[in-house]
Design a protein around this motif. Structure first.
Motif, PDB file in Angstrom:
ATOM      1  N   TYR A  13       0.819  -1.209   0.000  1.00 32.76           N
ATOM      2  CA  TYR A  13       0.000   0.000   0.000  1.00 32.76           C
ATOM      3  C   TYR A  13       0.859   1.267   0.000  1.00 32.76           C
ATOM      4  O   TYR A  13       0.550   2.237  -0.691  1.00 32.76           O
ATOM      5  N   THR A  31      -6.125   0.157  -0.993  1.00 34.06           N
ATOM      6  CA  THR A  31      -7.280   0.232  -0.108  1.00 34.06           C
ATOM      7  C   THR A  31      -7.562   1.705   0.191  1.00 34.06           C
ATOM      8  O   THR A  31      -6.614   2.495   0.356  1.00 34.06           O
ATOM      9  N   GLN A  69     -15.057  -5.714  -2.335  1.00 36.28           N
ATOM     10  CA  GLN A  69     -14.679  -6.116  -0.985  1.00 36.28           C
ATOM     11  C   GLN A  69     -14.429  -7.612  -0.982  1.00 36.28           C
ATOM     12  O   GLN A  69     -15.120  -8.374  -1.666  1.00 36.28           O
ATOM     13  N   GLU A  95      -5.152  -4.626   7.506  1.00 28.15           N
ATOM     14  CA  GLU A  95      -6.502  -5.025   7.929  1.00 28.15           C
ATOM     15  C   GLU A  95      -6.468  -5.982   9.124  1.00 28.15           C
ATOM     16  O   GLU A  95      -7.237  -5.792  10.077  1.00 28.15           O
ATOM     17  N   ARG A 146     -11.488  -6.872   3.312  1.00 27.54           N
ATOM     18  CA  ARG A 146     -10.498  -5.997   2.664  1.00 27.54           C
ATOM     19  C   ARG A 146     -11.179  -5.304   1.492  1.00 27.54           C
ATOM     20  O   ARG A 146     -11.756  -5.951   0.621  1.00 27.54           O
ATOM     21  N   GLU A 147     -11.124  -3.974   1.489  1.00 31.60           N
ATOM     22  CA  GLU A 147     -11.726  -3.214   0.389  1.00 31.60           C
ATOM     23  C   GLU A 147     -10.640  -2.785  -0.589  1.00 31.60           C
ATOM     24  O   GLU A 147      -9.601  -2.247  -0.181  1.00 31.60           O
ATOM     25  N   ILE A 148     -10.884  -3.041  -1.870  1.00 33.27           N
ATOM     26  CA  ILE A 148      -9.928  -2.671  -2.911  1.00 33.27           C
ATOM     27  C   ILE A 148     -10.550  -1.597  -3.800  1.00 33.27           C
ATOM     28  O   ILE A 148     -11.709  -1.680  -4.191  1.00 33.27           O
TER      29      ILE A 148
END
Length: 291
Positions: free
Chosen positions: A127, A145, A159, A200, A260-262
């Motif tokens: 990230y 993210t 997600q 996360e 986990r949001e992408i």
């Protein structure tokens, strides 16, 4: 033409504020551009009241002509794109390993059927590095993210669940789910995927009031799976990267679940190379098929 488009969006949404949000302007700049158009035409186009925004009588007479001008402008833009085509181009993407392995091959293959001469350059990192690559224009856009991309524009993509990754003969492998607060999980060596300033799993442990026993921090998901297979510890990885894995390990859902949001992040979509704009559109069109 921008002022015509702004007027159209204000009428469509019935609000200066909403139009500003959608178009990426401040409310004051929207108001100034509309005032400039009204001054140029010497006609008041809109009435503003507590109930919303409406066209004046004069505005109602002019608005069909404005809509026609917008349609002609859009037709010119579309034709110019067709003439110019997308014969060549280079798309530079910042990505993480799970997306490199499971999403990008299919997306790139589909895209190159339409645009065979477009080239791709993939920069794989965490990230932190992806944010830096976007900031320095090393990449056109990156998968990251949202908490790590607050300074950029982002488009949510998907997600995905994160799972506990355990050695095959580990006692918890016999359970249907793994509670984060479980004493065994807290005390066993944790092999953490190093993703920069945001994690996360660590956020989830913190929320649960648990201090994990971190023994290793590794940048590579597959190296982590190898170490788990060797019995060196347990880990938490994205379900996406655990598909088609060649390792003798066990995965289990976490309780509570970790998501986990992408998102796709970039500095300014209008400044993106046209090839990257097309690829982002291809991604959005097909995001429902991403697994």
């Amino acid at each position: 033409m921008n002022r015509f488009l702004i007027l159209q969006k204000i009428i469509e949404l019935g609000s200066f504020t909403k139009a500003a949000e959608v178009l990426g302007y401040t409310q004051s700049s929207i108001s100034q551009m509309l005032a400039s158009l009204e001054d140029e035409l010497s006609i008041k186009l809109l009435n503003r009241s507590r109930s919303g925004v409406s066209l004046t009588l004069e505005g109602q007479e002019l608005y069909p002509l404005i809509q026609q001008a917008i349609r002609q402008y859009q037709a010119v833009q579309e034709r110019a794109t067709e003439i110019k085509g997308l014969k060549t181009g280079v798309i530079r993407i910042g990505t993480i390993s799970s997306i490199t392995v499971h999403w990008l091959p299919k997306l790139i293959k589909q895209f190159k059927i339409k645009y065979p001469n477009v080239e791709f350059v993939l920069y794989q990192g965490d990230y932190n590095s992806i944010a830096e690559w976007i900031r320095t224009n090393t990449v056109d856009f990156g998968f990251t993210t949202p908490p790590m991309a607050t300074e950029f524009k982002t488009i949510p993509i998907k997600q995905g669940e994160m799972l506990a990754v355990l050695p095959k003969n580990y006692p918890l492998a016999r359970k249907p789910g793994v509670p984060l607060k479980l004493e065994e999980l807290k005390n066993d060596p944790l092999i953490l995927l190093e993703e920069g300033n945001y994690s996360e799993p660590l956020n989830a442990f913190s929320t649960a009031g648990v201090k994990p026993n971190i023994k290793y921090r590794i940048h590579d998901d597959y190296a982590i799976m190898t170490m788990v297979e060797a019995g060196l510890g347990v880990s938490i990885l994205a379900k996406l990267v655990l598909q088609r894995m060649p390792f003798n390990i066990v995965t289990r859902p976490l309780v509570p679940a970790i998501q986990r949001e992408i998102a796709v992040a970039y500095q300014d979509r209008q400044r993106l190379p046209i090839a990257s704009q097309y690829f982002i559109q291809e991604l959005l069109t097909n995001k429902g098929q991403l697994r």
